[in-house]
Design a protein around this motif. Structure first.
Motif, mmCIF file in Angstrom:
data_model
loop_
_atom_site.group_PDB
_atom_site.id
_atom_site.type_symbol
_atom_site.label_atom_id
_atom_site.label_comp_id
_atom_site.label_asym_id
_atom_site.label_seq_id
_atom_site.Cartn_x
_atom_site.Cartn_y
_atom_site.Cartn_z
ATOM 1 N N ASP A 36 -75.246 59.281 97.922
ATOM 2 C CA ASP A 36 -73.810 59.571 97.954
ATOM 3 C C ASP A 36 -72.870 58.467 98.710
ATOM 4 O OD1 ASP A 36 -74.369 61.950 96.720
ATOM 5 O OD2 ASP A 36 -74.728 62.951 98.757
ATOM 6 N N THR A 37 -73.463 57.653 99.656
ATOM 7 C CA THR A 37 -73.140 56.766 100.437
ATOM 8 C C THR A 37 -72.684 55.694 99.724
ATOM 9 O OG1 THR A 37 -74.302 57.346 102.353
ATOM 10 C CG2 THR A 37 -73.293 55.147 102.448
ATOM 11 N N VAL A 38 -73.654 55.236 98.885
ATOM 12 C CA VAL A 38 -73.180 53.865 97.937
ATOM 13 C C VAL A 38 -72.109 54.456 96.885
ATOM 14 C CG1 VAL A 38 -74.148 52.617 95.921
ATOM 15 C CG2 VAL A 38 -75.527 53.183 98.065
ATOM 16 N N VAL A 39 -72.172 55.556 96.216
ATOM 17 C CA VAL A 39 -71.316 55.921 95.396
ATOM 18 C C VAL A 39 -69.833 56.107 96.168
ATOM 19 C CG1 VAL A 39 -70.385 57.839 93.997
ATOM 20 C CG2 VAL A 39 -72.737 57.242 93.924
ATOM 21 N N HIS A 40 -69.710 56.732 97.354
ATOM 22 C CA HIS A 40 -68.400 56.564 97.897
ATOM 23 C C HIS A 40 -67.890 55.445 98.085
ATOM 24 C CE1 HIS A 40 -65.305 58.753 99.967
ATOM 25 N NE2 HIS A 40 -65.449 57.746 101.112
ATOM 26 N N CYS A 41 -68.793 54.536 98.702
ATOM 27 C CA CYS A 41 -68.378 53.170 99.189
ATOM 28 C C CYS A 41 -68.089 52.192 97.949
ATOM 29 C CB CYS A 41 -69.545 52.471 99.922
ATOM 30 S SG CYS A 41 -69.891 52.909 101.715
ATOM 31 N N ARG A 42 -68.526 52.478 96.818
ATOM 32 C CA ARG A 42 -68.274 51.863 95.630
ATOM 33 C C ARG A 42 -67.000 52.327 95.049
ATOM 34 N NH1 ARG A 42 -72.936 52.117 91.667
ATOM 35 N NH2 ARG A 42 -73.549 50.519 92.966
ATOM 36 N N LYS A 43 -66.725 53.679 95.184
ATOM 37 C CA LYS A 43 -65.209 53.994 94.900
ATOM 38 C C LYS A 43 -64.284 53.451 95.596
ATOM 39 C CE LYS A 43 -66.681 58.490 92.669
ATOM 40 N NZ LYS A 43 -66.759 59.900 92.605
ATOM 41 N N ALA A 44 -64.431 53.392 97.061
ATOM 42 C CA ALA A 44 -63.624 53.056 98.107
ATOM 43 C C ALA A 44 -63.415 51.412 97.795
ATOM 44 C CB ALA A 44 -63.927 53.100 99.399
ATOM 45 N N GLY A 45 -64.264 50.762 97.381
ATOM 46 C CA GLY A 45 -64.236 49.319 97.119
ATOM 47 C C GLY A 45 -63.343 49.025 95.823
ATOM 48 N N ASN A 46 -63.568 49.771 94.699
ATOM 49 C CA ASN A 46 -62.610 49.669 93.649
ATOM 50 C C ASN A 46 -61.127 50.162 93.872
ATOM 51 O OD1 ASN A 46 -65.024 48.952 91.923
ATOM 52 N ND2 ASN A 46 -65.450 51.093 91.191
ATOM 53 N N LYS A 47 -61.009 51.084 94.631
ATOM 54 C CA LYS A 47 -59.554 51.508 95.148
ATOM 55 C C LYS A 47 -58.997 50.242 95.629
ATOM 56 C CE LYS A 47 -59.949 56.466 95.408
ATOM 57 N NZ LYS A 47 -59.908 57.719 96.354
ATOM 58 N N LEU A 48 -59.627 49.500 96.489
ATOM 59 C CA LEU A 48 -59.081 48.554 97.276
ATOM 60 C C LEU A 48 -58.994 47.302 96.351
ATOM 61 C CD1 LEU A 48 -58.396 47.284 99.948
ATOM 62 C CD2 LEU A 48 -60.601 46.503 100.113
ATOM 63 N N VAL A 49 -59.610 47.147 95.179
ATOM 64 C CA VAL A 49 -59.550 46.240 94.285
ATOM 65 C C VAL A 49 -58.214 46.203 93.476
ATOM 66 C CG1 VAL A 49 -60.453 44.818 92.179
ATOM 67 C CG2 VAL A 49 -62.123 45.344 94.108
ATOM 68 N N ASP A 50 -57.977 47.613 93.135
ATOM 69 C CA ASP A 50 -56.751 48.157 92.587
ATOM 70 C C ASP A 50 -55.496 47.617 93.348
ATOM 71 O OD1 ASP A 50 -58.310 48.713 90.257
ATOM 72 O OD2 ASP A 50 -58.138 50.930 91.022
ATOM 73 N N GLN A 51 -55.714 47.612 94.556
ATOM 74 C CA GLN A 51 -54.690 47.278 95.564
ATOM 75 C C GLN A 51 -54.653 45.812 96.192
ATOM 76 O OE1 GLN A 51 -54.499 50.055 98.748
ATOM 77 N NE2 GLN A 51 -54.139 51.925 97.341
ATOM 78 N N ALA A 52 -54.404 44.639 95.143
ATOM 79 C CA ALA A 52 -54.953 43.400 95.534
ATOM 80 C C ALA A 52 -54.032 43.034 96.562
ATOM 81 C CB ALA A 52 -54.659 42.400 94.532
ATOM 82 N N TRP A 53 -52.837 43.626 96.843
ATOM 83 C CA TRP A 53 -51.889 43.134 97.956
ATOM 84 C C TRP A 53 -52.498 43.399 99.089
ATOM 85 C CZ3 TRP A 53 -50.265 47.036 100.908
ATOM 86 C CH2 TRP A 53 -50.228 48.183 100.349
ATOM 87 N N LYS A 54 -53.362 44.315 99.231
ATOM 88 C CA LYS A 54 -53.866 44.832 100.774
ATOM 89 C C LYS A 54 -54.842 43.597 101.031
ATOM 90 C CE LYS A 54 -52.725 48.768 102.439
ATOM 91 N NZ LYS A 54 -52.081 48.669 103.875
ATOM 92 N N ILE A 55 -55.748 43.434 99.997
ATOM 93 C CA ILE A 55 -56.525 42.215 100.364
ATOM 94 C C ILE A 55 -55.832 40.802 100.884
ATOM 95 C CG2 ILE A 55 -58.372 40.585 99.555
ATOM 96 C CD1 ILE A 55 -58.979 42.928 97.731
ATOM 97 N N ILE A 56 -54.733 40.621 100.031
ATOM 98 C CA ILE A 56 -53.914 39.337 100.254
ATOM 99 C C ILE A 56 -53.490 39.432 101.526
ATOM 100 C CG2 ILE A 56 -51.878 38.136 99.238
ATOM 101 C CD1 ILE A 56 -52.684 38.910 96.682
ATOM 102 N N SER A 57 -52.560 40.689 101.759
ATOM 103 C CA SER A 57 -51.836 40.609 103.206
ATOM 104 C C SER A 57 -52.861 40.598 104.462
ATOM 105 C CB SER A 57 -51.125 41.998 102.989
ATOM 106 O OG SER A 57 -51.686 43.120 103.057
ATOM 107 N N SER A 58 -53.867 40.975 104.186
ATOM 108 C CA SER A 58 -54.958 41.191 105.492
ATOM 109 C C SER A 58 -55.299 39.731 105.884
ATOM 110 C CB SER A 58 -56.192 42.077 104.999
ATOM 111 O OG SER A 58 -57.150 41.167 104.227
#
Length: 67
Positions: A36-58
């Motif tokens: 469950d931990t792995v699945v949730h973290c993977r989904k969270a990572g995918n959501k972050l990838v969909d928001q590339a501007w968050k990665i850039i702005s950080s």
């Protein structure tokens, strides 16, 4: 080469991304199984990838633009 001071988490872009993930995607959760931990973290990572501007702005800091 510019080295970062020790314990300067706010200067490290990767730490800023982890902080965002902890604050917004993977905090305050209880998992019953490791899978469950792995699945949730993977989904969270995918959501972050969909928001590339968050990665850039950080990684964008006023002081970093001088280099």
């Amino acid at each position: 080469m510019l080295s970062l001071p020790r314990r300067a988490l706010d200067l490290n872009a990767v730490e800023m991304i982890w902080q965002f993930m902890r604050d917004n995607r993977i905090s305050s959760r209880v998992f019953t199984e490791d899978d469950d931990t792995v699945v949730h973290c993977r989904k969270a990572g995918n959501k972050l990838v969909d928001q590339a501007w968050k990665i850039i702005s950080s990684g964008m800091r006023d002081w970093s633009l001088r280099f």
